[in-house]
Design a protein around this motif. Structure first.
Motif, PDB file in Angstrom:
ATOM      1  N   TRP A 163      32.060  45.921  41.907  1.00 33.58           N
ATOM      2  CA  TRP A 163      32.220  45.097  41.785  1.00 33.58           C
ATOM      3  C   TRP A 163      33.132  44.167  43.130  1.00 33.58           C
ATOM      4  N   TYR A 164      33.379  45.417  44.351  1.00 36.54           N
ATOM      5  CA  TYR A 164      34.064  44.879  45.437  1.00 36.54           C
ATOM      6  C   TYR A 164      32.960  44.678  46.082  1.00 36.54           C
TER       7      TYR A 164
ATOM      8  N   ARG B 170      30.252  42.462  44.810  1.00 36.72           N
ATOM      9  CA  ARG B 170      29.187  42.504  44.582  1.00 36.72           C
ATOM     10  C   ARG B 170      29.503  40.955  44.711  1.00 36.72           C
TER      11      ARG B 170
ATOM     12  N   ASN C 149      32.753  37.829  45.364  1.00 41.64           N
ATOM     13  CA  ASN C 149      33.628  38.036  45.209  1.00 41.64           C
ATOM     14  C   ASN C 149      35.038  37.274  46.788  1.00 41.64           C
TER      15      ASN C 149
ATOM     16  N   THR D 165      31.404  32.594  40.014  1.00 48.73           N
ATOM     17  CA  THR D 165      29.932  33.157  40.744  1.00 48.73           C
ATOM     18  C   THR D 165      29.213  32.878  39.260  1.00 48.73           C
TER      19      THR D 165
ATOM     20  N   ASN E 199      35.277  38.435  37.556  1.00 50.36           N
ATOM     21  CA  ASN E 199      35.809  37.058  37.970  1.00 50.36           C
ATOM     22  C   ASN E 199      35.884  37.401  40.163  1.00 50.36           C
TER      23      ASN E 199
END
Length: 529
Positions: free
Chosen positions: A45-46, A48, A51, A476, A529
Motif C-alpha cells: 500500500w505504501y 503504491r 499514494n 487512483t 485510497n
C-alpha cells in the motif's frame, strides 16, 4: 570511547524521538489493521503509485531535518547540549502538528485492541533502537574524524526516520507474529471445540458477494422459529468466528458462520473449524481476483464449502455447477420470480420447488430479491414453511451499508458503501435511477479485481451516464471510472473528482435538497485510497 553522559543524552533524545514517531504512526497502524495485520499489504500500500502518504512522511522528514540542523547551527554558541535541547522543541512541535492534521486522518478509525497495544510497544522499541543506533553511529563518526562540531548535529539523522516508519512497523509486526500466531491458534481451537460440543445445526455462508446480506436475512427469517446465533457484521475469518463464540457462545439451535476467503485454503480452514451441516454459496465473480489470480481459482475455493456441507447446500445462480450433495440450485430448486423494484421496496414471487408465494420486502433492488430467495431456500431446507418464511421476509431490515435507505431533511441517501462488487454496483445504480429529483452518485471505484480492475471501473463509469451528478473520490481508481463515463456519453460538466469524502459532502450540501437522492457506492477503506 564516548563519554557516558553523551550516551545518556543520546538515549534520552532517541526515547523522545521514538515516542513522537510512534504517535505519528497511528495512520499506519490503522492501515495495517485494515489489511489483516499483513506487513506485506502495508508495504505494498505504501509503495503504491499515487499514494500520498510517502510524500507526506518525506515532507515531515525534510522539515524535521532542516529545522533541527538550522536551530542546532544558530544556537551552537551555547554548546551542543543546549542547541540540541532547543531544536528538540521544534521537533516535538512538528510531530504534534503532523499527527493532528487532516493528513493523518483515517475514514476507518483504528480499533485499539490488545493486539494493537502489544504491537505498539514492540514498534516503539524498534524505532528507539534504530534512532539510538543512528545517534551512536554519528557520534562515533565524529570521534573517528576528530571533529567535535559534528556532534552538534547528532540528532539530525533520526529526522529522516519518518520515511522508514512503514517498514519499521512491518518489521515489528513480523516480530510480534512469533507471539500472536500461537495465541490466535489457541483461541481458534477453543472456539472450534465449543462449536463441536454444541448440538446446534451449523451453517456456513460464502460467496464473492452478498454473503453478509444473506447471512442477516437468513438469521432474521430463521429467528421466527429457531434460536439463532450468527457472526455479526463482516466477521468471516477464523478469529472473527472465534470472537463470536467467545462473546455469544453456542447455546442455540442454529449457528450461522459467514466464511470469507482472500487466498486458497481459507474456506477449508473455516470448514475445519465450523464443520458445517448446511451451506449457502451466494455466487461467484471476479471479486478478490487480485489475490486469487483467476476466476477459476475463486470458483475452486468457494466450491470447497459446498463439498464440505454434510447435509445440504443452497447454490446461487453463478455457483450452480458446483458439486454438492442434496443441492438446491437457484433457478431450478428455487427462485425469485416476477420481481418488481420500486423506490420503497421490492415485491416478487418466491418459488421453492413447485410451491410459490407472493412476498414483499423493504429491501431495494433486484439483487435483494435474489439474496432473500437464497436465505428463504435455506430456511425451507431447515424446516420452515412458505408462510412462515413470508412473514420473516416482511420484517427483514436493511443490512447497514448495503443499499440502506435513510433520509436527512428530505434528502434520500442510499448507503451502499461496503466493498461493492461489479454486479452489486450495477444494481445499486439501477435503484438510484428509480428515484425522483436530482440523482447523484459518490464513488471511488471498485477494487480487488486484479487485471480486470480498469475494465470494471470503465464499465461502472458507463453505467453512471444519465445521472445529474457524478462525484469521484480519491487519487487512483477514479480515472478509469471517468474515462468510462465520458466514453459512454456522459457530460463533463456533471462530473467532478475530489480528494476526500468530506469534499464530496460539501458539494452535496450545496447542490442537493429535499426530494433529491444520492448514492454512496463503495466508500473504500483507507488501505485502498
Amino acid at each position: 570511547m564516548l563519554d557516558f553522559s553523551l550516551y545518556i543524552s543520546m538515549a534520552a533524545g532517541a526515547l523522545v524521538c521514538a515516542l513522537l514517531l510512534s504517535m505519528c504512526s497511528a495512520s499506519l497502524f490503522g492501515i495495517l489493521q485494515q489489511g489483516g495485520y499483513s506487513g506485506k499489504s502495508l508495504v505494498k500500500w505504501y509503495c503504491r503509485k499515487g499514494n500520498m502518504f510517502p510524500r507526506r512522511y518525506s515532507l515531515l522528514a525534510l522539515c524535521l531535518a532542516l529545522l533541527t540542523a538550522l536551530l542546532d547551527l544558530c544556537f551552537s554558541f551555547l554548546g551542543a547540549k543546549y542547541a540540541n535541547m532547543i531544536s528538540s522543541v521544534a521537533f516535538i512541535g512538528l510531530c504534534v502538528l503532523f499527527e493532528y492534521s487532516a493528513w493523518s486522518a483515517l475514514k476507518v478509525p483504528l480499533k485499539r485492541t490488545g493486539r494493537v497495544m502489544r504491537l505498539t510497544v514492540c514498534y516503539f522499541i524498534v524505532v528507539f533502537a534504530v534512532a539510538f543506533g543512528a545517534c551512536i553511529g554519528l557520534a562515533f563518526a565524529a570521534q573517528a574524524i576528530g571533529n567535535n562540531f559534528v556532534s552538534l548535529f547528532r540528532f539530525v539523522p533520526v529526522c529522516v526516520l519518518p520515511m522508514l516508519l512503514p517498514f519499521l512497523l512491518a518489521a515489528a509486526n513480523f516480530l510480534m507474529k512469533a507471539y500472536e500466531t500461537p495465541k490466535n491458534r489457541s483461541y481458534i481451537r477453543r472456539a472450534a471445540r465449543k462449536i463441536a460440543e454444541s448440538n446446534c445445526i451449523k451453517v456456513g455462508i460464502t460467496g464473492s458477494y452478498g454473503k453478509t446480506s444473506v447471512k442477516h436475512m437468513a438469521a432474521e427469517i430463521l429467528s421466527h422459529k429457531f434460536k439463532v446465533i450468527y457472526t455479526p457484521s463482516s466477521y468471516n475469518t477464523p478469529i472473527g468466528i472465534a470472537r463470536t463464540v467467545s462473546e455469544k457462545g453456542c447455546d442455540c439451535e442454529i449457528f450461522i458462520a459467514e466464511m470469507g476467503a482472500r487466498k486458497t485454503g481459507d474456506i477449508a480452514e473455516l470448514c475445519d473449524m465450523v464443520k458445517p451441516d448446511y451451506a449457502v454459496v451466494t455466487g461467484v465473480c471476479e471479486q478478490h481476483l487480485e489475490t486469487f489470480g483467476s476466476l477459476e481459482n475463486i470458483k475452486k475455493e468457494k466450491s470447497v464449502l459446498a463439498a464440505r456441507a454434510a447435509r445440504g447446500c443452497v447454490l446461487g445462480e453463478t455457483a450452480k455447477d458446483f458439486s454438492a450433495e442434496n443441492a438446491w440450485k437457484e433457478g431450478e430448486g428455487f427462485a425469485a420470480e416476477n420481481v418488481v423494484c420500486t423506490a420503497d421496496g421490492t415485491a416478487f414471487d418466491l418459488r421453492i420447488g413447485e410451491d410459490k408465494i407472493s412476498v414483499k420486502s423493504k429491501l431495494l433492488g433486484r439483487h435483494a430479491a435474489q439474496d432473500v430467495a437464497l436465505a428463504a431456500a435455506l430456511a425451507h431446507m431447515l424446516g420452515m414453511t412458505l408462510s412462515e418464511i413470508a412473514e420473516g421476509i416482511a420484517e427483514i431490515q436493511p443490512v447497514p451499508h448495503r443499499l440502506q435507505r435513510t433520509e436527512n431533511n428530505g434528502l434520500v441517501i442510499l448507503d451502499d458503501s461496503y466493498n461493492s462488487n461489479v454486479e452489486g454496483a450495477r444494481d445499486a445504480v439501477s435503484v438510484l435511477k428509480l428515484f425522483g429529483g436530482k440523482k447523484y452518485v459518490v464513488t471511488p471505484g471498485l477494487v480487488e479485481l486484479g487485471v480486470l480492475e480498469e475494465e470494471a471501473n470503465k464499465s461502472l463509469g458507463a453505467s453512471l451516464v444519465g445521472l445529474d451528478g457524478v462525484i469521484l473520490v480519491g487519487e487512483t481508481l477514479v480515472l478509469a471510472v471517468r474515462r468510462g463515463y465520458l466514453e459512454g456519453g456522459g457530460e463533463q460538466e456533471k462530473l467532478r473528482i475530489v480528494p476526500s469524502l468530506g469534499a464530496a459532502s460539501e458539494i452535496l450540501g450545496n447542490e442537493l435538497g429535499a426530494g433529491d437522492c444520492v448514492l454512496f457506492l463503495n466508500d473504500l477503506p483507507d488501505i485502498y485510497n
